[in-house]
Design a protein around this motif. Structure first.
Motif, PDB file in Angstrom:
ATOM      1  N   ARG A 110       9.572  37.504 -10.988  1.00  0.00           N
ATOM      2  CA  ARG A 110       9.405  36.191 -11.983  1.00  0.00           C
ATOM      3  C   ARG A 110       9.113  36.781 -13.717  1.00  0.00           C
ATOM      4  NH1 ARG A 110       6.048  35.002  -7.459  1.00  0.00           N
ATOM      5  NH2 ARG A 110       7.087  33.303  -6.300  1.00  0.00           N
ATOM      6  N   THR A 111       8.655  37.906 -13.547  1.00  0.00           N
ATOM      7  CA  THR A 111       8.254  38.145 -15.205  1.00  0.00           C
ATOM      8  C   THR A 111       9.027  39.513 -15.655  1.00  0.00           C
ATOM      9  OG1 THR A 111       6.343  39.316 -14.293  1.00  0.00           O
ATOM     10  CG2 THR A 111       5.906  37.122 -14.887  1.00  0.00           C
ATOM     11  N   ASN A 112       9.572  40.384 -14.725  1.00  0.00           N
ATOM     12  CA  ASN A 112      10.211  41.464 -15.494  1.00  0.00           C
ATOM     13  C   ASN A 112      11.527  41.501 -14.989  1.00  0.00           C
ATOM     14  OD1 ASN A 112       7.677  43.083 -15.721  1.00  0.00           O
ATOM     15  ND2 ASN A 112       7.202  42.506 -13.817  1.00  0.00           N
ATOM     16  N   PRO A 113      12.480  41.873 -15.991  1.00  0.00           N
ATOM     17  CA  PRO A 113      13.820  42.206 -15.808  1.00  0.00           C
ATOM     18  C   PRO A 113      14.237  43.478 -15.310  1.00  0.00           C
ATOM     19  CG  PRO A 113      13.494  42.544 -18.132  1.00  0.00           C
ATOM     20  CD  PRO A 113      12.129  42.181 -17.268  1.00  0.00           C
ATOM     21  N   PHE A 114      14.973  43.396 -14.094  1.00  0.00           N
ATOM     22  CA  PHE A 114      15.278  45.002 -13.528  1.00  0.00           C
ATOM     23  C   PHE A 114      16.882  45.039 -13.467  1.00  0.00           C
ATOM     24  CE2 PHE A 114      11.071  43.968 -11.814  1.00  0.00           C
ATOM     25  CZ  PHE A 114      10.371  45.279 -11.939  1.00  0.00           C
ATOM     26  N   ASP A 115      17.126  46.034 -13.511  1.00  0.00           N
ATOM     27  CA  ASP A 115      18.824  46.449 -13.426  1.00  0.00           C
ATOM     28  C   ASP A 115      19.095  46.541 -11.797  1.00  0.00           C
ATOM     29  OD1 ASP A 115      18.930  46.696 -16.318  1.00  0.00           O
ATOM     30  OD2 ASP A 115      18.097  48.714 -16.191  1.00  0.00           O
ATOM     31  N   ILE A 116      18.375  47.001 -11.106  1.00  0.00           N
ATOM     32  CA  ILE A 116      18.616  47.156  -9.610  1.00  0.00           C
ATOM     33  C   ILE A 116      17.500  46.832  -8.846  1.00  0.00           C
ATOM     34  CG2 ILE A 116      18.550  49.581  -9.591  1.00  0.00           C
ATOM     35  CD1 ILE A 116      21.442  49.316  -7.971  1.00  0.00           C
ATOM     36  N   ILE A 117      17.741  46.347  -7.642  1.00  0.00           N
ATOM     37  CA  ILE A 117      16.546  46.199  -6.472  1.00  0.00           C
ATOM     38  C   ILE A 117      16.667  47.127  -5.237  1.00  0.00           C
ATOM     39  CG2 ILE A 117      15.342  44.718  -4.966  1.00  0.00           C
ATOM     40  CD1 ILE A 117      16.115  42.653  -6.817  1.00  0.00           C
ATOM     41  N   ILE A 118      15.835  47.951  -4.857  1.00  0.00           N
ATOM     42  CA  ILE A 118      16.077  49.061  -3.758  1.00  0.00           C
ATOM     43  C   ILE A 118      14.922  48.580  -2.838  1.00  0.00           C
ATOM     44  CG2 ILE A 118      15.885  51.109  -3.078  1.00  0.00           C
ATOM     45  CD1 ILE A 118      16.718  52.179  -5.657  1.00  0.00           C
ATOM     46  N   SER A 119      15.370  48.308  -1.594  1.00  0.00           N
ATOM     47  CA  SER A 119      14.370  47.792  -0.776  1.00  0.00           C
ATOM     48  C   SER A 119      14.602  48.333   0.769  1.00  0.00           C
ATOM     49  CB  SER A 119      14.566  46.209  -0.534  1.00  0.00           C
ATOM     50  OG  SER A 119      13.804  45.715   0.672  1.00  0.00           O
ATOM     51  N   ASP A 120      13.313  48.569   1.503  1.00  0.00           N
ATOM     52  CA  ASP A 120      13.404  49.109   2.909  1.00  0.00           C
ATOM     53  C   ASP A 120      13.707  47.573   3.729  1.00  0.00           C
ATOM     54  OD1 ASP A 120      13.070  50.587   5.136  1.00  0.00           O
ATOM     55  OD2 ASP A 120      10.842  49.953   4.836  1.00  0.00           O
ATOM     56  N   TYR A 121      14.196  47.852   4.745  1.00  0.00           N
ATOM     57  CA  TYR A 121      14.809  46.793   5.598  1.00  0.00           C
ATOM     58  C   TYR A 121      13.492  46.450   6.430  1.00  0.00           C
ATOM     59  CZ  TYR A 121      16.802  44.205   9.142  1.00  0.00           C
ATOM     60  OH  TYR A 121      16.894  43.073  10.229  1.00  0.00           O
ATOM     61  N   GLN A 122      12.708  47.497   7.254  1.00  0.00           N
ATOM     62  CA  GLN A 122      11.962  47.111   7.990  1.00  0.00           C
ATOM     63  C   GLN A 122      10.387  46.886   7.341  1.00  0.00           C
ATOM     64  OE1 GLN A 122      11.971  49.465  11.802  1.00  0.00           O
ATOM     65  NE2 GLN A 122      10.709  47.853  12.806  1.00  0.00           N
ATOM     66  N   MET A 123       9.841  45.830   7.068  1.00  0.00           N
ATOM     67  CA  MET A 123       8.679  45.791   6.332  1.00  0.00           C
ATOM     68  C   MET A 123       7.905  44.470   7.245  1.00  0.00           C
ATOM     69  SD  MET A 123       9.454  46.050   2.499  1.00  0.00           S
ATOM     70  CE  MET A 123      10.717  44.800   2.207  1.00  0.00           C
ATOM     71  N   PRO A 124       6.666  44.545   7.363  1.00  0.00           N
ATOM     72  CA  PRO A 124       5.837  43.372   7.944  1.00  0.00           C
ATOM     73  C   PRO A 124       5.806  42.172   7.147  1.00  0.00           C
ATOM     74  CG  PRO A 124       4.367  45.183   7.111  1.00  0.00           C
ATOM     75  CD  PRO A 124       5.554  45.504   6.689  1.00  0.00           C
ATOM     76  N   GLU A 125       5.809  41.170   7.618  1.00  0.00           N
ATOM     77  CA  GLU A 125       5.596  39.831   7.067  1.00  0.00           C
ATOM     78  C   GLU A 125       6.988  39.328   6.445  1.00  0.00           C
ATOM     79  OE1 GLU A 125       2.279  39.746   3.926  1.00  0.00           O
ATOM     80  OE2 GLU A 125       1.050  41.027   5.685  1.00  0.00           O
ATOM     81  N   MET A 126       7.628  40.123   5.642  1.00  0.00           N
ATOM     82  CA  MET A 126       8.914  39.759   5.029  1.00  0.00           C
ATOM     83  C   MET A 126      10.006  40.934   5.164  1.00  0.00           C
ATOM     84  SD  MET A 126      10.025  38.528   1.454  1.00  0.00           S
ATOM     85  CE  MET A 126       8.614  37.141   1.256  1.00  0.00           C
ATOM     86  N   ASN A 127      11.032  40.917   6.114  1.00  0.00           N
ATOM     87  CA  ASN A 127      11.795  42.247   5.933  1.00  0.00           C
ATOM     88  C   ASN A 127      12.783  42.062   4.970  1.00  0.00           C
ATOM     89  OD1 ASN A 127      14.467  40.698   6.625  1.00  0.00           O
ATOM     90  ND2 ASN A 127      13.971  40.884   8.932  1.00  0.00           N
TER      91      ASN A 127
END
Length: 149
Positions: A47-64
């Protein structure tokens, strides 16, 4: 004039992986890494920061990772997105591509290979994104009547 570092948002619920990505990835390029421990925290950062890329794990609690990616895209954010996960690629590849992920990289194996591949995929995703944006901007400029320019 030196190029700016690539601004990375890395999302992983495991603290060890957050620090590992920060430590190793910077060995392969000029990265400015911001870490989030959940999809919700990452959405707040977006919401407040610009990023050039997002890297995410797949398996996480609450929201995969897929749910997180859906929410990112639903907000209209087209930032390149890479999954970095220990889950076999075949198990989530279809969902990942369908949801708008650019690449999938396995976290397992020799760290020098994992992070070399990740760095390469980051550059490929950003290059593709930048090219698409440039083409879209050119098309928009070409479609505007000259009286508006």
């Amino acid at each position: 004039m030196p190029e700016k570092p690539i601004r990375v948002l890395h999302v992983d619920d495991q603290r060890l992986w957050r620090s590992t990505v920060s430590d190793y990835l910077t060995l392969f390029g000029d990265y400015e890494i911001t870490s989030a421990e959940s999809g919700e925290q990452a959405l707040d950062l977006l919401r407040t920061n610009p990023f050039d890329i997002i890297i995410s794990d797949y398996q996480m609690p609450e929201m995969n990772g897929i749910e997180f990616l859906h929410l990112v895209r639903k907000r209209g954010t087209s930032t390149p997105f890479i999954f970095l996960s220990g889950i076999r690629q075949e198990d989530i590849e279809g969902d990942a591509k369908e949801s708008g992920a650019d690449f999938y990289v396995m976290k397992t194996g020799d760290p020098s290979i994992v992070f070399s591949v990740l760095s390469e995929k980051i550059h490929q995703a950003i290059t593709r994104y930048t090219t698409v944006q440039a083409v879209m901007n050119t098309q928009m400029e070409d479609s505007v009547p000259s009286s508006f320019l």
